[in-house]
Design a protein around this motif. Structure first.
Motif, PDB file in Angstrom:
ATOM      1  N   GLU A  28       0.809  -1.206   0.000  1.00  0.00           N
ATOM      2  CA  GLU A  28       0.000   0.000   0.000  1.00  0.00           C
ATOM      3  C   GLU A  28       0.849   1.267   0.000  1.00  0.00           C
ATOM      4  O   GLU A  28       0.329   2.356  -0.124  1.00  0.00           O
ATOM      5  CB  GLU A  28      -0.949   0.003   1.199  1.00  0.00           C
ATOM      6  CG  GLU A  28      -2.001  -1.076   1.080  1.00  0.00           C
ATOM      7  CD  GLU A  28      -2.998  -1.058   2.212  1.00  0.00           C
ATOM      8  OE1 GLU A  28      -3.118  -0.027   2.897  1.00  0.00           O
ATOM      9  OE2 GLU A  28      -3.655  -2.087   2.411  1.00  0.00           O
ATOM     10  N   ASN A 101      -6.339   3.458 -12.594  1.00  0.00           N
ATOM     11  CA  ASN A 101      -6.283   2.103 -12.029  1.00  0.00           C
ATOM     12  C   ASN A 101      -4.901   1.470 -12.159  1.00  0.00           C
ATOM     13  O   ASN A 101      -4.775   0.294 -12.477  1.00  0.00           O
ATOM     14  CB  ASN A 101      -7.333   1.180 -12.669  1.00  0.00           C
ATOM     15  CG  ASN A 101      -8.700   1.436 -12.119  1.00  0.00           C
ATOM     16  OD1 ASN A 101      -8.889   1.499 -10.910  1.00  0.00           O
ATOM     17  ND2 ASN A 101      -9.669   1.597 -13.003  1.00  0.00           N
ATOM     18  N   GLY A 143     -11.958   6.851  -5.682  1.00  0.00           N
ATOM     19  CA  GLY A 143     -12.757   5.640  -5.868  1.00  0.00           C
ATOM     20  C   GLY A 143     -11.893   4.449  -6.256  1.00  0.00           C
ATOM     21  O   GLY A 143     -12.072   3.342  -5.736  1.00  0.00           O
ATOM     22  N   ASN A 144     -10.943   4.668  -7.150  1.00  0.00           N
ATOM     23  CA  ASN A 144     -10.072   3.582  -7.604  1.00  0.00           C
ATOM     24  C   ASN A 144      -9.174   3.061  -6.492  1.00  0.00           C
ATOM     25  O   ASN A 144      -8.906   1.857  -6.415  1.00  0.00           O
ATOM     26  CB  ASN A 144      -9.204   4.036  -8.777  1.00  0.00           C
ATOM     27  CG  ASN A 144     -10.008   4.279 -10.033  1.00  0.00           C
ATOM     28  OD1 ASN A 144     -11.187   3.939 -10.114  1.00  0.00           O
ATOM     29  ND2 ASN A 144      -9.378   4.884 -11.024  1.00  0.00           N
ATOM     30  N   TRP A 145      -8.672   3.955  -5.642  1.00  0.00           N
ATOM     31  CA  TRP A 145      -7.727   3.555  -4.598  1.00  0.00           C
ATOM     32  C   TRP A 145      -8.348   2.519  -3.668  1.00  0.00           C
ATOM     33  O   TRP A 145      -7.676   1.593  -3.227  1.00  0.00           O
ATOM     34  CB  TRP A 145      -7.231   4.771  -3.824  1.00  0.00           C
ATOM     35  CG  TRP A 145      -6.173   4.427  -2.816  1.00  0.00           C
ATOM     36  CD1 TRP A 145      -6.251   4.595  -1.464  1.00  0.00           C
ATOM     37  CD2 TRP A 145      -4.883   3.864  -3.066  1.00  0.00           C
ATOM     38  NE1 TRP A 145      -5.092   4.169  -0.866  1.00  0.00           N
ATOM     39  CE2 TRP A 145      -4.238   3.714  -1.831  1.00  0.00           C
ATOM     40  CE3 TRP A 145      -4.212   3.466  -4.217  1.00  0.00           C
ATOM     41  CZ2 TRP A 145      -2.952   3.191  -1.702  1.00  0.00           C
ATOM     42  CZ3 TRP A 145      -2.933   2.945  -4.099  1.00  0.00           C
ATOM     43  CH2 TRP A 145      -2.324   2.811  -2.849  1.00  0.00           C
ATOM     44  N   LYS A 146      -9.622   2.650  -3.394  1.00  0.00           N
ATOM     45  CA  LYS A 146     -10.294   1.686  -2.524  1.00  0.00           C
ATOM     46  C   LYS A 146     -10.192   0.268  -3.093  1.00  0.00           C
ATOM     47  O   LYS A 146     -10.098  -0.701  -2.343  1.00  0.00           O
ATOM     48  CB  LYS A 146     -11.773   2.061  -2.350  1.00  0.00           C
ATOM     49  CG  LYS A 146     -11.978   3.337  -1.587  1.00  0.00           C
ATOM     50  CD  LYS A 146     -13.436   3.750  -1.585  1.00  0.00           C
ATOM     51  CE  LYS A 146     -13.591   5.131  -0.993  1.00  0.00           C
ATOM     52  NZ  LYS A 146     -14.892   5.711  -1.226  1.00  0.00           N
ATOM     53  N   ASP A 147     -10.194   0.151  -4.409  1.00  0.00           N
ATOM     54  CA  ASP A 147     -10.146  -1.154  -5.061  1.00  0.00           C
ATOM     55  C   ASP A 147      -8.731  -1.685  -5.277  1.00  0.00           C
ATOM     56  O   ASP A 147      -8.534  -2.890  -5.312  1.00  0.00           O
ATOM     57  CB  ASP A 147     -10.857  -1.094  -6.419  1.00  0.00           C
ATOM     58  CG  ASP A 147     -12.345  -0.810  -6.279  1.00  0.00           C
ATOM     59  OD1 ASP A 147     -12.944  -1.182  -5.242  1.00  0.00           O
ATOM     60  OD2 ASP A 147     -12.913  -0.194  -7.202  1.00  0.00           O
ATOM     61  N   ILE A 148      -7.745  -0.808  -5.453  1.00  0.00           N
ATOM     62  CA  ILE A 148      -6.407  -1.288  -5.818  1.00  0.00           C
ATOM     63  C   ILE A 148      -5.362  -1.184  -4.717  1.00  0.00           C
ATOM     64  O   ILE A 148      -4.279  -1.757  -4.855  1.00  0.00           O
ATOM     65  CB  ILE A 148      -5.877  -0.583  -7.090  1.00  0.00           C
ATOM     66  CG1 ILE A 148      -5.571   0.897  -6.842  1.00  0.00           C
ATOM     67  CG2 ILE A 148      -6.835  -0.775  -8.249  1.00  0.00           C
ATOM     68  CD1 ILE A 148      -4.862   1.590  -8.002  1.00  0.00           C
ATOM     69  N   LYS A 149      -5.658  -0.508  -3.619  1.00  0.00           N
ATOM     70  CA  LYS A 149      -4.611  -0.262  -2.622  1.00  0.00           C
ATOM     71  C   LYS A 149      -3.999  -1.532  -2.043  1.00  0.00           C
ATOM     72  O   LYS A 149      -2.831  -1.562  -1.748  1.00  0.00           O
ATOM     73  CB  LYS A 149      -5.088   0.669  -1.515  1.00  0.00           C
ATOM     74  CG  LYS A 149      -6.055   0.073  -0.533  1.00  0.00           C
ATOM     75  CD  LYS A 149      -6.401   1.095   0.543  1.00  0.00           C
ATOM     76  CE  LYS A 149      -7.405   0.534   1.502  1.00  0.00           C
ATOM     77  NZ  LYS A 149      -7.721   1.495   2.537  1.00  0.00           N
ATOM     78  N   ILE A 156      -3.265  -6.061 -10.206  1.00  0.00           N
ATOM     79  CA  ILE A 156      -4.039  -4.999 -10.851  1.00  0.00           C
ATOM     80  C   ILE A 156      -4.103  -5.244 -12.351  1.00  0.00           C
ATOM     81  O   ILE A 156      -5.163  -5.125 -12.965  1.00  0.00           O
ATOM     82  CB  ILE A 156      -3.436  -3.604 -10.564  1.00  0.00           C
ATOM     83  CG1 ILE A 156      -3.564  -3.276  -9.085  1.00  0.00           C
ATOM     84  CG2 ILE A 156      -4.115  -2.525 -11.406  1.00  0.00           C
ATOM     85  CD1 ILE A 156      -2.752  -2.076  -8.638  1.00  0.00           C
ATOM     86  N   VAL A 159      -6.685  -7.871 -13.134  1.00  0.00           N
ATOM     87  CA  VAL A 159      -8.063  -7.413 -12.915  1.00  0.00           C
ATOM     88  C   VAL A 159      -8.518  -6.498 -14.047  1.00  0.00           C
ATOM     89  O   VAL A 159      -9.659  -6.567 -14.493  1.00  0.00           O
ATOM     90  CB  VAL A 159      -8.183  -6.677 -11.555  1.00  0.00           C
ATOM     91  CG1 VAL A 159      -9.518  -5.977 -11.425  1.00  0.00           C
ATOM     92  CG2 VAL A 159      -7.957  -7.644 -10.413  1.00  0.00           C
ATOM     93  N   TYR A 160      -7.619  -5.636 -14.537  1.00  0.00           N
ATOM     94  CA  TYR A 160      -8.012  -4.619 -15.523  1.00  0.00           C
ATOM     95  C   TYR A 160      -7.533  -4.930 -16.930  1.00  0.00           C
ATOM     96  O   TYR A 160      -7.384  -4.031 -17.755  1.00  0.00           O
ATOM     97  CB  TYR A 160      -7.517  -3.232 -15.067  1.00  0.00           C
ATOM     98  CG  TYR A 160      -8.185  -2.804 -13.796  1.00  0.00           C
ATOM     99  CD1 TYR A 160      -9.469  -2.289 -13.801  1.00  0.00           C
ATOM    100  CD2 TYR A 160      -7.553  -2.956 -12.560  1.00  0.00           C
ATOM    101  CE1 TYR A 160     -10.111  -1.917 -12.631  1.00  0.00           C
ATOM    102  CE2 TYR A 160      -8.183  -2.592 -11.377  1.00  0.00           C
ATOM    103  CZ  TYR A 160      -9.449  -2.069 -11.433  1.00  0.00           C
ATOM    104  OH  TYR A 160     -10.083  -1.698 -10.267  1.00  0.00           O
TER     105      TYR A 160
END
Length: 161
Positions: A28, A101, A143-149, A156, A159-160
């Motif tokens: 993180e 992302n 918003g993105n940080w919540k998913d990738i941190k 990552i 996922v993307y």
């Protein structure tokens, strides 16, 4: 299974789990192989000097599994008193990258303080693009940080894809 064997197996599993959780926390924060954050730049100086300032290993503090260097004891003490106030957003990863992302490295001289928060970018060219819509990119990055941190760069990418 003997009780002694069960206890050993449980203890071993617990140690391995704790070890992997501690590693997960380190992804993180954008730090080098020696756990040094912001390539040794003083996180507080961006606020107090309005400039990127190289820190010294004489003045250090640990936060979120990373080591921060400071140019003075006063800056180190300010950081220790409120690390969330001074630590860069998104764990020190490129703010524009997070908006896309991605977890990208940063150049400590490509920076911006907005609403009392430090944002770093990959380089001057990325920062120029970031500057075209800072509020919009921050909103997207939040918003993105919540998913990738908690993910590695490899995770990552999967996922993307």
């Amino acid at each position: 299974m003997k009780l002694k064997t069960l206890v050993k197996a449980t203890l071993t599993s617990t140690v391995l789990l704790a070890s992997s959780m501690s590693f997960a926390a380190n992804i993180e924060v954008n730090a080098n192989a020696n756990d040094l954050a912001i390539k040794g730049y003083d996180a507080v100086a961006y606020f107090t000097e309005s400039a990127p300032t190289k820190g010294s290993d004489k003045f250090t503090a640990a936060h979120n599994g990373a080591i921060y260097h400071f140019s003075s004891a006063q800056n180190r003490d300010l950081f220790k008193a409120d690390p969330a106030k001074y630590a860069p957003q998104y764990g020190g990863y490129c703010a524009m990258g997070v908006a896309l992302n991605k977890k990208l490295d940063t150049d400590p001289t490509a920076w911006h303080v907005r609403d009392g928060k430090l944002y770093l970018n990959l380089n001057a060219a990325v920062q120029k693009k970031w500057s075209t819509d800072i509020p919009g990119y921050i909103e997207t990055a939040q918003g993105n940080w919540k998913d990738i941190k908690g993910l590695t760069v490899g995770q990552i990418a999967k996922v993307y894809e």
